[in-house]
Structure formats: structure tokens, C-alpha cells
Design a protein around this motif. Structure first.
Motif, PDB file in Angstrom:
ATOM      1  N   PHE A   1     143.601 -37.272 -20.671  1.00  0.00           N
ATOM      2  CA  PHE A   1     142.200 -36.371 -21.601  1.00  0.00           C
ATOM      3  C   PHE A   1     142.125 -36.951 -23.194  1.00  0.00           C
ATOM      4  CE2 PHE A   1     143.252 -32.680 -17.956  1.00  0.00           C
ATOM      5  CZ  PHE A   1     141.677 -32.875 -17.448  1.00  0.00           C
ATOM      6  N   ALA A   2     143.283 -37.366 -23.101  1.00  0.00           N
ATOM      7  CA  ALA A   2     143.796 -37.747 -25.602  1.00  0.00           C
ATOM      8  C   ALA A   2     143.009 -39.260 -24.832  1.00  0.00           C
ATOM      9  CB  ALA A   2     144.551 -37.746 -25.055  1.00  0.00           C
ATOM     10  N   SER A   3     142.673 -39.777 -23.639  1.00  0.00           N
ATOM     11  CA  SER A   3     142.354 -41.310 -23.800  1.00  0.00           C
ATOM     12  C   SER A   3     140.384 -41.105 -23.868  1.00  0.00           C
ATOM     13  CB  SER A   3     143.253 -42.044 -22.582  1.00  0.00           C
ATOM     14  OG  SER A   3     142.346 -40.876 -20.960  1.00  0.00           O
ATOM     15  N   LEU A   4     139.882 -39.411 -23.128  1.00  0.00           N
ATOM     16  CA  LEU A   4     138.664 -39.649 -22.950  1.00  0.00           C
ATOM     17  C   LEU A   4     138.432 -39.352 -24.296  1.00  0.00           C
ATOM     18  CD1 LEU A   4     137.693 -38.650 -19.400  1.00  0.00           C
ATOM     19  CD2 LEU A   4     137.261 -40.143 -20.324  1.00  0.00           C
ATOM     20  N   LEU A   5     138.893 -38.621 -25.415  1.00  0.00           N
ATOM     21  CA  LEU A   5     138.879 -37.348 -26.764  1.00  0.00           C
ATOM     22  C   LEU A   5     139.080 -38.525 -28.089  1.00  0.00           C
ATOM     23  CD1 LEU A   5     140.627 -33.750 -25.853  1.00  0.00           C
ATOM     24  CD2 LEU A   5     137.686 -34.997 -25.694  1.00  0.00           C
ATOM     25  N   MET A   6     140.154 -39.767 -27.563  1.00  0.00           N
ATOM     26  CA  MET A   6     139.700 -40.481 -28.612  1.00  0.00           C
ATOM     27  C   MET A   6     138.556 -41.213 -29.282  1.00  0.00           C
ATOM     28  SD  MET A   6     142.888 -39.962 -29.249  1.00  0.00           S
ATOM     29  CE  MET A   6     142.646 -41.130 -30.709  1.00  0.00           C
ATOM     30  N   PHE A   7     138.100 -41.153 -28.353  1.00  0.00           N
ATOM     31  CA  PHE A   7     136.472 -42.233 -28.287  1.00  0.00           C
ATOM     32  C   PHE A   7     135.507 -40.880 -29.298  1.00  0.00           C
ATOM     33  CE2 PHE A   7     137.104 -44.131 -24.152  1.00  0.00           C
ATOM     34  CZ  PHE A   7     136.479 -45.285 -24.361  1.00  0.00           C
ATOM     35  N   PHE A   8     136.191 -39.458 -29.681  1.00  0.00           N
ATOM     36  CA  PHE A   8     135.287 -38.541 -29.638  1.00  0.00           C
ATOM     37  C   PHE A   8     135.628 -38.881 -32.080  1.00  0.00           C
ATOM     38  CE2 PHE A   8     134.757 -36.249 -26.036  1.00  0.00           C
ATOM     39  CZ  PHE A   8     133.261 -36.029 -26.259  1.00  0.00           C
ATOM     40  N   LEU A   9     136.792 -39.704 -32.204  1.00  0.00           N
ATOM     41  CA  LEU A   9     137.145 -40.023 -33.279  1.00  0.00           C
ATOM     42  C   LEU A   9     136.788 -40.941 -33.506  1.00  0.00           C
ATOM     43  CD1 LEU A   9     140.495 -38.282 -32.754  1.00  0.00           C
ATOM     44  CD2 LEU A   9     138.816 -37.030 -33.777  1.00  0.00           C
ATOM     45  N   LEU A  10     135.760 -42.042 -33.537  1.00  0.00           N
ATOM     46  CA  LEU A  10     135.937 -43.123 -33.562  1.00  0.00           C
ATOM     47  C   LEU A  10     135.093 -43.411 -34.918  1.00  0.00           C
ATOM     48  CD1 LEU A  10     134.802 -45.401 -30.658  1.00  0.00           C
ATOM     49  CD2 LEU A  10     137.274 -45.631 -32.672  1.00  0.00           C
ATOM     50  N   PRO A  11     134.114 -42.439 -34.986  1.00  0.00           N
ATOM     51  CA  PRO A  11     133.898 -42.585 -36.478  1.00  0.00           C
ATOM     52  C   PRO A  11     134.161 -42.288 -37.844  1.00  0.00           C
ATOM     53  CG  PRO A  11     132.254 -40.900 -34.663  1.00  0.00           C
ATOM     54  CD  PRO A  11     133.851 -41.332 -34.346  1.00  0.00           C
ATOM     55  N   TRP A  12     135.507 -41.352 -37.353  1.00  0.00           N
ATOM     56  CA  TRP A  12     136.497 -41.065 -38.578  1.00  0.00           C
ATOM     57  C   TRP A  12     137.796 -42.427 -38.961  1.00  0.00           C
ATOM     58  CZ3 TRP A  12     133.638 -37.934 -35.377  1.00  0.00           C
ATOM     59  CH2 TRP A  12     132.306 -36.888 -36.187  1.00  0.00           C
TER      60      TRP A  12
ATOM     61  N   TYR B   1     145.591 -49.447 -24.917  1.00  0.00           N
ATOM     62  CA  TYR B   1     145.100 -48.828 -24.952  1.00  0.00           C
ATOM     63  C   TYR B   1     144.197 -47.875 -26.179  1.00  0.00           C
ATOM     64  CZ  TYR B   1     140.873 -45.634 -23.782  1.00  0.00           C
ATOM     65  OH  TYR B   1     139.827 -44.684 -23.358  1.00  0.00           O
ATOM     66  N   PHE B   2     145.607 -46.895 -26.459  1.00  0.00           N
ATOM     67  CA  PHE B   2     146.123 -46.454 -27.793  1.00  0.00           C
ATOM     68  C   PHE B   2     146.460 -46.236 -28.665  1.00  0.00           C
ATOM     69  CE2 PHE B   2     147.245 -43.581 -23.640  1.00  0.00           C
ATOM     70  CZ  PHE B   2     146.261 -41.754 -23.840  1.00  0.00           C
ATOM     71  N   SER B   3     146.855 -47.814 -28.925  1.00  0.00           N
ATOM     72  CA  SER B   3     146.963 -48.348 -29.850  1.00  0.00           C
ATOM     73  C   SER B   3     145.379 -49.324 -30.537  1.00  0.00           C
ATOM     74  CB  SER B   3     148.150 -49.743 -29.272  1.00  0.00           C
ATOM     75  OG  SER B   3     149.113 -50.135 -29.178  1.00  0.00           O
ATOM     76  N   PHE B   4     144.870 -49.067 -29.913  1.00  0.00           N
ATOM     77  CA  PHE B   4     143.790 -49.411 -29.715  1.00  0.00           C
ATOM     78  C   PHE B   4     142.987 -48.483 -31.222  1.00  0.00           C
ATOM     79  CE2 PHE B   4     138.601 -48.790 -29.914  1.00  0.00           C
ATOM     80  CZ  PHE B   4     138.007 -50.072 -30.470  1.00  0.00           C
ATOM     81  N   PHE B   5     142.851 -47.459 -31.467  1.00  0.00           N
ATOM     82  CA  PHE B   5     142.622 -45.897 -31.448  1.00  0.00           C
ATOM     83  C   PHE B   5     143.585 -45.603 -32.785  1.00  0.00           C
ATOM     84  CE2 PHE B   5     140.547 -45.746 -27.836  1.00  0.00           C
ATOM     85  CZ  PHE B   5     139.324 -45.714 -27.908  1.00  0.00           C
ATOM     86  N   PHE B   6     144.263 -45.474 -32.239  1.00  0.00           N
ATOM     87  CA  PHE B   6     146.069 -44.933 -33.605  1.00  0.00           C
ATOM     88  C   PHE B   6     145.914 -45.679 -34.629  1.00  0.00           C
ATOM     89  CE2 PHE B   6     147.961 -42.565 -29.778  1.00  0.00           C
ATOM     90  CZ  PHE B   6     146.885 -41.026 -30.212  1.00  0.00           C
ATOM     91  N   LEU B   7     145.925 -46.578 -34.340  1.00  0.00           N
ATOM     92  CA  LEU B   7     145.972 -48.054 -35.275  1.00  0.00           C
ATOM     93  C   LEU B   7     144.635 -48.712 -35.779  1.00  0.00           C
ATOM     94  CD1 LEU B   7     148.767 -50.636 -34.168  1.00  0.00           C
ATOM     95  CD2 LEU B   7     149.061 -48.514 -35.365  1.00  0.00           C
ATOM     96  N   MET B   8     143.567 -47.810 -35.549  1.00  0.00           N
ATOM     97  CA  MET B   8     142.858 -47.988 -36.705  1.00  0.00           C
ATOM     98  C   MET B   8     142.341 -48.501 -38.019  1.00  0.00           C
ATOM     99  SD  MET B   8     138.244 -47.454 -35.312  1.00  0.00           S
ATOM    100  CE  MET B   8     138.240 -48.853 -33.578  1.00  0.00           C
TER     101      MET B   8
END
Length: 389
Positions: free
Chosen positions: A300-311, A364-371
Motif C-alpha cells: 500500500f505504501a508503494s502506491l501512496l508514495m505517489f501522493f507525496l511527490l509534490p512535496w 523503488y522506495f529509494s526513489f521516493f525516500f531520497l528525493m
């Protein structure tokens, strides 16, 4: 009437939109295909455990052009995800999720979740072996939610186990509830687009450069410039789509799985339970985590991470054209990880498949967490003041 014409005909779009911008219009095309063919299939489908597969076989063999409508609908589901995923990937390339388009991006993310729910409930309707067992696996994931997990599963299934009552509920979800919500969000998504305007490959706001009449200097009317261009994109898409429908309607086992031509049997578990290919990346993340509860959270987190991209993205520029090497490398690794998860999610759960899924999940998750880090410290070019071609 004038406002409607202003939005449909005189809407100002950037003059340098490329082929990546075909996929928004193609999403509407495939949505129309799914609605029309779905209504036709609804006329012959019987939502009971005893007759569901028999009614599908009847329309395939006895009803005039029944095979065509069924293949158009089945292949349309796969192509829907192809164009939606490419539509979202374009947003990652050109920063279409950044301000002032946060609401536009969030509404698109909600539609992705709704589309997955619509596809999942439709996948269960044939009531084949893979349909039945996929329903059991996915609904059981909701049991991991604290406090409300068990009541939620009972509400979704309508029974203590996946049964004919579940089929009835999924049928109502698939043909009434989710389509209505999706259509509402499509309308809202379009309103948001016209409110903030389209992004472009340069990531520059065309509203910042206006002429004496108040129109963007780098804008053109959507009609006829982009309506004609979209017709070309639609023609290419239809050639590919109809080639699959007529020449390979089962999509080499990806559109219609061989196991799903066997009627559901609760007493026989398939050797390899897997979802449709478009849900395979998230299923691979689920399998990569040994603990079922943590696996469900990761999925579920892998999908919800997209919601956080703008920030999460702290880069001062939008487009990948002007971002530095760190952003380009991480997007490339994210692309590889997503495709890798898609492949291993369709494979049996062997040791190497699970090991590969864990590596791809970390990327996959590194793309979001390290952004927030790499986007802030990454080198970037200064975008031009006017659009480039």
C-alpha cells in the motif's frame, strides 16, 4: 455556452507538447471503449457462481460478435494501464506534479487507485480459478488493518469466505459504483487541468508571458492544433490495440490467463497465484516481505508514495531537461525497478524471484525516500524564459 466553447476550443496549450502528451487523450479513448463494451457484456453476463463462466462462454460462442466485444474489453483493461502508466511517467519526466498542479496530480493518483479497484473487481467476474484465488488473496490483505480489518473484509466479501455473495458485490462495484466515481474524477481532473493549464517539456508557465490580448505568447488553441495531432496518436494506438485484439486476443497469457478458463474450485489451489500483469509490481513488493502484515503495508505504501511527490521534490526546476545527473540516474533506476518488479511479480515465487523483488523494491522506495536530498543538492540548468521546440 461561451464558457464551454472557451474551454473546449479556445483553451490555450503550450506550443511544444510532444508525443508524451498523447496518453491523456488515449486514456479517455480507452475509458470510452471500456464503458461501451462493458455495457454490451452486461446484457449477457450472469453474476452467479454456477452461471458466470457459462454466460461468458455463451456470449463468446453463440452471440453475434460476442467474442469481439469480450476481447475489446479484456485487452482494453490492459491497454488502459499501459496508457495511464505512460501518462504518469510523463509527469515524472516533466515535473507535472509540482506546484501549481498538486491537486491535478493528486486527483490523478486517486483515479489510479480507483482504476486498480475497477480492474480487480472485473478480474473476479469470470469466476475462474485465478479469479477466485486472487480474490481470496487480495481480500485477506485487508485483515492486516488494525481494529477495522476483519469488519472491512466482511463488508467487502459479504460473507466469511469468498463466495457467490462476494461475486454479487464485486459485480455491483464493477458495473455501478467504481465507474460512476471514476467518471466524476475524470471530470474533476479535467477541470483542474483547465484551471492551472497544461505543463510542457520545458516546465515553464506559459501564463507568465502574455501578449496585448492577454493570451500566452507561447500558447496555441487546443483546437485545431492538438485535436488534429491527437487524431494521429489515436490512429497509431488503434493500429496496435486492434492488432492485439484480432491477432493475439489472449495477449500471450497476459490479457487472459490460461488458468482462468477453468471454473473456480475452492478445493484446488493453483500452483502459482498471480494477479494481472498491471498489478504485478505491487504484488511483487508484497511477496518480497516475509511478514504478511508488513508486506501489505509495503504494498500500500508503494502506491501512496505517489501522493507525496509534490512535496518530496525540492528541485527549483520542473523538467528533467534541466535537472542534473542525480535526478536522471534515480529516475532511470526507478524505471528499471518498476519493470523488474512487473516481471518478477508475474513469475513463480522462487528464491531468485523473491531476492530480485527485494532488490527492486529497495530501488523503488529509494526513489521516493531520497528525493528530498538528491533533488535539493542536484546540479541543474537555468530554464529559458520562453518555450523551446
Amino acid at each position: 455556452m461561451y464558457d464551454l466553447l472557451d474551454h473546449l476550443k479556445h483553451y490555450q496549450a503550450p506550443k511544444n507538447l510532444n508525443f508524451w502528451y498523447f496518453f491523456g487523450a488515449l486514456s479517455l479513448l480507452v475509458l470510452g471503449n471500456q464503458l461501451l463494451t462493458g455495457i454490451w457484456l452486461l446484457m449477457y453476463y450472469t453474476p452467479t457462481a454456477a452461471d458466470a463462466m457459462a454466460s461468458i462462454e455463451f456470449m463468446m460462442r453463440e452471440v453475434n460478435f460476442g467474442w469481439l466485444f469480450r476481447y475489446l474489453h479484456a485487452a482494453g483493461a490492459s491497454f488502459f494501464f499501459v496508457v495511464v502508466y505512460l501518462h504518469m511517467y510523463r509527469a515524472l519526466l516533466y515535473g507535472s506534479y509540482k506546484a501549481p498542479r498538486e491537486i491535478l496530480w493528486l486527483s490523478g493518483c486517486v483515479m489510479l487507485l480507483l482504476l486498480m479497484a475497477e480492474a480487480y473487481t472485473g478480474y473476479v467476474l469470470p469466476w475462474g480459478q485465478m479469479s477466485y484465488w486472487a480474490a481470496r488473496v487480495i481480500t485477506s490483505l485487508f485483515k492486516t488493518i488494525p481494529v477495522i480489518g476483519e469488519p472491512l473484509v466482511l463488508l467487502i466479501q459479504g460473507d466469511y469466505e469468498v463466495s457467490e455473495v462476494t461475486l454479487h458485490r464485486f459485480f455491483s462495484f464493477h458495473v455501478v459504483l467504481f465507474p460512476l466515481i471514476i467518471l466524476g474524477f475524470v471530470f474533476f481532473h479535467t477541470l483542474c487541468l483547465h484551471a492551472v493549464g497544461s505543463n510542457n517539456p520545458d516546465g515553464i508557465e506559459i501564463k507568465d508571458n502574455l501578449d496585448a490580448q492577454g493570451k500566452p505568447k507561447d500558447g496555441v488553441s487546443f483546437h485545431p492544433f492538438y485535436t488534429v495531432k491527437d487524431v494521429m496518436g489515436v490512429g497509431i494506438f488503434l493500429f496496435i490495440f486492434l492488432s492485439v485484439v484480432f491477432l493475439a486476443p489472449r495477449g500471450w497469457g497476459l490479457v487472459l490467463e490460461p488458468e482462468n478458463f477453468e471454473i473456480a474450485n475452492p478445493m484446488v489451489t493453483p500452483l502459482h497465484i498471480k494477479p494481472s500483469w498491471y498489478l504485478a509490481p505491487y504484488y511483487a513488493i508484497l511477496r518480497a516481505v516475509p511478514d504478511k502484515s508488513l508486506g501489505a503495508i509495503a504494498m500500500f505504501a508503494s502506491l501512496l508514495m505517489f501522493f507525496l511527490l509534490p512535496w518530496l521534490d525540492r528541485s527549483p526546476v520542473r523538467s528533467m531537461r534541466y535537472k542534473g545527473p542525480l535526478s536522471r540516474i534515480t529516475l532511470g533506476l526507478f524505471t528499471v525497478s518498476f519493470l523488474g518488479l512487473l516481471i518478477v511479480g508475474c513469475l513463480p515465487a522462487t528464491y531468485w524471484a523473491t531476492f530480485s523483488a527485494r532488490i527492486f523494491a529497495i530501488l523503488y522506495f529509494s526513489f521516493f525516500f531520497l528525493m528530498p536530498i538528491y533533488s535539493y543538492y542536484d546540479w541543474h540548468k537555468v530554464p529559458p524564459s520562453r518555450l523551446t521546440i
